[in-house]
Write a protein that holds these residues in place. Structure first.
Motif, PDB file in Angstrom:
ATOM      1  N   GLN A   1      74.088  49.323  19.431  1.00 57.13           N
ATOM      2  CA  GLN A   1      72.761  49.544  18.901  1.00 57.13           C
ATOM      3  C   GLN A   1      72.095  50.682  19.666  1.00 57.13           C
ATOM      4  OE1 GLN A   1      70.294  46.091  19.107  1.00 57.13           O
ATOM      5  NE2 GLN A   1      68.470  47.163  18.385  1.00 57.13           N
ATOM      6  N   VAL A   2      71.680  51.699  18.941  1.00 62.47           N
ATOM      7  CA  VAL A   2      71.036  52.842  19.552  1.00 62.47           C
ATOM      8  C   VAL A   2      69.645  52.443  20.036  1.00 62.47           C
ATOM      9  CG1 VAL A   2      70.146  55.165  19.168  1.00 62.47           C
ATOM     10  CG2 VAL A   2      72.316  54.453  18.115  1.00 62.47           C
ATOM     11  N   ARG A   3      69.341  52.829  21.276  1.00 61.55           N
ATOM     12  CA  ARG A   3      68.012  52.557  21.809  1.00 61.55           C
ATOM     13  C   ARG A   3      67.530  53.779  22.578  1.00 61.55           C
ATOM     14  NH1 ARG A   3      65.730  48.517  26.208  1.00 61.55           N
ATOM     15  NH2 ARG A   3      63.670  48.104  25.320  1.00 61.55           N
ATOM     16  N   LEU A   4      66.312  54.184  22.290  1.00 62.95           N
ATOM     17  CA  LEU A   4      65.662  55.294  22.977  1.00 62.95           C
ATOM     18  C   LEU A   4      64.302  54.807  23.461  1.00 62.95           C
ATOM     19  CD1 LEU A   4      66.430  58.088  20.348  1.00 62.95           C
ATOM     20  CD2 LEU A   4      67.629  57.714  22.503  1.00 62.95           C
ATOM     21  N   VAL A   5      64.058  54.957  24.751  1.00 64.97           N
ATOM     22  CA  VAL A   5      62.808  54.467  25.332  1.00 64.97           C
ATOM     23  C   VAL A   5      62.132  55.597  26.084  1.00 64.97           C
ATOM     24  CG1 VAL A   5      61.741  52.789  26.869  1.00 64.97           C
ATOM     25  CG2 VAL A   5      63.782  52.146  25.548  1.00 64.97           C
ATOM     26  N   GLU A   6      60.987  56.034  25.549  1.00 65.43           N
ATOM     27  CA  GLU A   6      60.232  57.097  26.187  1.00 65.43           C
ATOM     28  C   GLU A   6      59.285  56.530  27.234  1.00 65.43           C
ATOM     29  OE1 GLU A   6      60.470  58.287  21.715  1.00 65.43           O
ATOM     30  OE2 GLU A   6      60.102  56.484  22.901  1.00 65.43           O
ATOM     31  N   SER A   7      59.000  57.346  28.224  1.00 68.26           N
ATOM     32  CA  SER A   7      58.031  56.982  29.253  1.00 68.26           C
ATOM     33  C   SER A   7      57.419  58.253  29.813  1.00 68.26           C
ATOM     34  CB  SER A   7      58.693  56.162  30.364  1.00 68.26           C
ATOM     35  OG  SER A   7      59.720  56.906  30.989  1.00 68.26           O
ATOM     36  N   GLY A   8      56.344  58.083  30.562  1.00 62.44           N
ATOM     37  CA  GLY A   8      55.746  59.216  31.252  1.00 62.44           C
ATOM     38  C   GLY A   8      54.505  59.780  30.610  1.00 62.44           C
ATOM     39  N   ASP A  90      48.053  70.231  22.531  1.00 61.92           N
ATOM     40  CA  ASP A  90      49.243  69.460  22.874  1.00 61.92           C
ATOM     41  C   ASP A  90      49.107  67.946  22.706  1.00 61.92           C
ATOM     42  OD1 ASP A  90      49.968  71.729  25.598  1.00 61.92           O
ATOM     43  OD2 ASP A  90      50.784  71.705  23.554  1.00 61.92           O
ATOM     44  N   PRO A  91      47.908  67.372  22.651  1.00 65.87           N
ATOM     45  CA  PRO A  91      47.823  65.919  22.502  1.00 65.87           C
ATOM     46  C   PRO A  91      48.543  65.424  21.268  1.00 65.87           C
ATOM     47  CG  PRO A  91      45.669  66.812  23.030  1.00 65.87           C
ATOM     48  CD  PRO A  91      46.577  67.976  22.764  1.00 65.87           C
ATOM     49  N   ALA A  92      49.372  64.417  21.441  1.00 67.35           N
ATOM     50  CA  ALA A  92      50.155  63.877  20.346  1.00 67.35           C
ATOM     51  C   ALA A  92      50.914  62.661  20.872  1.00 67.35           C
ATOM     52  CB  ALA A  92      51.151  64.914  19.830  1.00 67.35           C
ATOM     53  N   VAL A  93      51.571  61.988  19.964  1.00 61.57           N
ATOM     54  CA  VAL A  93      52.578  61.021  20.372  1.00 61.57           C
ATOM     55  C   VAL A  93      53.902  61.769  20.411  1.00 61.57           C
ATOM     56  CG1 VAL A  93      53.756  58.870  19.846  1.00 61.57           C
ATOM     57  CG2 VAL A  93      51.318  59.114  19.332  1.00 61.57           C
ATOM     58  N   TYR A  94      54.588  61.680  21.523  1.00 61.65           N
ATOM     59  CA  TYR A  94      55.843  62.390  21.706  1.00 61.65           C
ATOM     60  C   TYR A  94      57.005  61.413  21.541  1.00 61.65           C
ATOM     61  CZ  TYR A  94      53.479  66.622  23.206  1.00 61.65           C
ATOM     62  OH  TYR A  94      52.708  67.766  23.234  1.00 61.65           O
ATOM     63  N   TYR A  95      57.984  61.846  20.756  1.00 62.63           N
ATOM     64  CA  TYR A  95      59.121  61.009  20.422  1.00 62.63           C
ATOM     65  C   TYR A  95      60.429  61.664  20.854  1.00 62.63           C
ATOM     66  CZ  TYR A  95      55.897  58.702  17.158  1.00 62.63           C
ATOM     67  OH  TYR A  95      54.846  58.035  16.595  1.00 62.63           O
ATOM     68  N   CYS A  96      61.304  60.847  21.336  1.00 58.35           N
ATOM     69  CA  CYS A  96      62.674  61.250  21.638  1.00 58.35           C
ATOM     70  C   CYS A  96      63.513  60.992  20.388  1.00 58.35           C
ATOM     71  CB  CYS A  96      63.145  60.398  22.822  1.00 58.35           C
ATOM     72  SG  CYS A  96      64.820  60.656  23.358  1.00 58.35           S
ATOM     73  N   ASN A  97      64.445  61.883  20.105  1.00 62.14           N
ATOM     74  CA  ASN A  97      65.272  61.744  18.906  1.00 62.14           C
ATOM     75  C   ASN A  97      66.733  62.043  19.188  1.00 62.14           C
ATOM     76  OD1 ASN A  97      66.608  63.510  16.553  1.00 62.14           O
ATOM     77  ND2 ASN A  97      65.415  61.849  15.665  1.00 62.14           N
ATOM     78  N   ALA A  98      67.587  61.218  18.618  1.00 63.14           N
ATOM     79  CA  ALA A  98      69.032  61.465  18.634  1.00 63.14           C
ATOM     80  C   ALA A  98      69.491  61.584  17.187  1.00 63.14           C
ATOM     81  CB  ALA A  98      69.765  60.334  19.333  1.00 63.14           C
ATOM     82  N   PRO A  99      70.343  62.553  16.885  1.00 61.64           N
ATOM     83  CA  PRO A  99      70.775  62.759  15.500  1.00 61.64           C
ATOM     84  C   PRO A  99      71.842  61.749  15.083  1.00 61.64           C
ATOM     85  CG  PRO A  99      71.854  64.332  16.920  1.00 61.64           C
ATOM     86  CD  PRO A  99      70.922  63.559  17.804  1.00 61.64           C
ATOM     87  N   ILE A 100      71.427  60.506  14.997  1.00 66.38           N
ATOM     88  CA  ILE A 100      72.332  59.421  14.630  1.00 66.38           C
ATOM     89  C   ILE A 100      71.724  58.709  13.430  1.00 66.38           C
ATOM     90  CG2 ILE A 100      73.368  57.244  15.372  1.00 66.38           C
ATOM     91  CD1 ILE A 100      73.147  58.296  18.252  1.00 66.38           C
ATOM     92  N   GLY A 101      72.559  58.499  12.409  1.00 66.29           N
ATOM     93  CA  GLY A 101      72.055  57.846  11.214  1.00 66.29           C
ATOM     94  C   GLY A 101      71.457  58.848  10.247  1.00 66.29           C
ATOM     95  N   LEU A 102      71.091  58.370   9.094  1.00 62.41           N
ATOM     96  CA  LEU A 102      70.610  59.242   8.030  1.00 62.41           C
ATOM     97  C   LEU A 102      69.323  59.966   8.396  1.00 62.41           C
ATOM     98  CD1 LEU A 102      71.320  57.053   4.859  1.00 62.41           C
ATOM     99  CD2 LEU A 102      72.552  59.098   5.621  1.00 62.41           C
ATOM    100  N   GLY A 104      68.095  59.999  11.675  1.00 60.94           N
ATOM    101  CA  GLY A 104      68.006  60.121  13.119  1.00 60.94           C
ATOM    102  C   GLY A 104      67.533  58.821  13.737  1.00 60.94           C
ATOM    103  N   SER A 105      67.663  58.731  15.026  1.00 61.73           N
ATOM    104  CA  SER A 105      67.224  57.545  15.759  1.00 61.73           C
ATOM    105  C   SER A 105      66.046  57.935  16.635  1.00 61.73           C
ATOM    106  CB  SER A 105      68.368  56.990  16.614  1.00 61.73           C
ATOM    107  OG  SER A 105      69.416  56.518  15.789  1.00 61.73           O
ATOM    108  N   TRP A 106      65.048  57.065  16.672  1.00 58.79           N
ATOM    109  CA  TRP A 106      63.778  57.399  17.313  1.00 58.79           C
ATOM    110  C   TRP A 106      63.398  56.347  18.339  1.00 58.79           C
ATOM    111  CZ3 TRP A 106      61.537  61.952  15.821  1.00 58.79           C
ATOM    112  CH2 TRP A 106      62.003  62.527  14.627  1.00 58.79           C
ATOM    113  N   GLY A 107      62.713  56.823  19.386  1.00 54.38           N
ATOM    114  CA  GLY A 107      62.078  55.895  20.285  1.00 54.38           C
ATOM    115  C   GLY A 107      60.741  55.461  19.724  1.00 54.38           C
TER     116      GLY A 107
END
Length: 116
Positions: A1-8, A90-102, A104-107
């Motif tokens: 199971q793909v998991r991406l966890v952003e922090s900081g 620059d204010p925004a929600v920042y997401y990590c992405n991996a090109p997996i699945g139709l 992509g996979s997101w944190g």
């Protein structure tokens, strides 16, 4: 199971710096390019930075070139985004992405507000 966890994420100051991290698991991290996206209120999610699987190639959206740096540590399955000289846009929600699945996979995203 793909998991991406952003922090900081957190409150940044104009002209200041923040460092975002993304911990990846559930796939062969070293064989995948990774990206950071951001989504500001009322706007579409946009790609801001890309890094190839080895880290040899990076690309940035024009608005952050020279200010943000994407990096990765394949031994730790981590990708980071060093954000310097924060701008009011620059204010925004920042997401990590991996090109997996139709799609992509997101944190879950990490919030980066910037104080005025």
């Amino acid at each position: 199971q793909v998991r991406l966890v952003e922090s900081g994420g957190g409150l940044g100051q104009p002209g200041g710096s923040l460092r975002l991290s993304c911990a990846a698991s559930g796939f062969t991290f070293s064989s995948r390019a990774m990206s950071w996206y951001r989504q500001a209120p009322g706007k579409e999610r946009e790609l801001v930075a890309y890094i190839s699987s080895t880290g040899a190639i990076t690309n940035y959206v024009t608005s952050i070139k020279g200010r943000f740096t994407i990096a990765r540590d394949n031994a730790k399955n981590m990708v980071s985004l060093q954000m310097n000289s924060l701008h009011p846009e620059d204010p925004a929600v920042y997401y990590c992405n991996a090109p997996i699945g139709l799609t992509g996979s997101w944190g879950q995203g990490t919030q980066v507000p910037v104080s005025s």
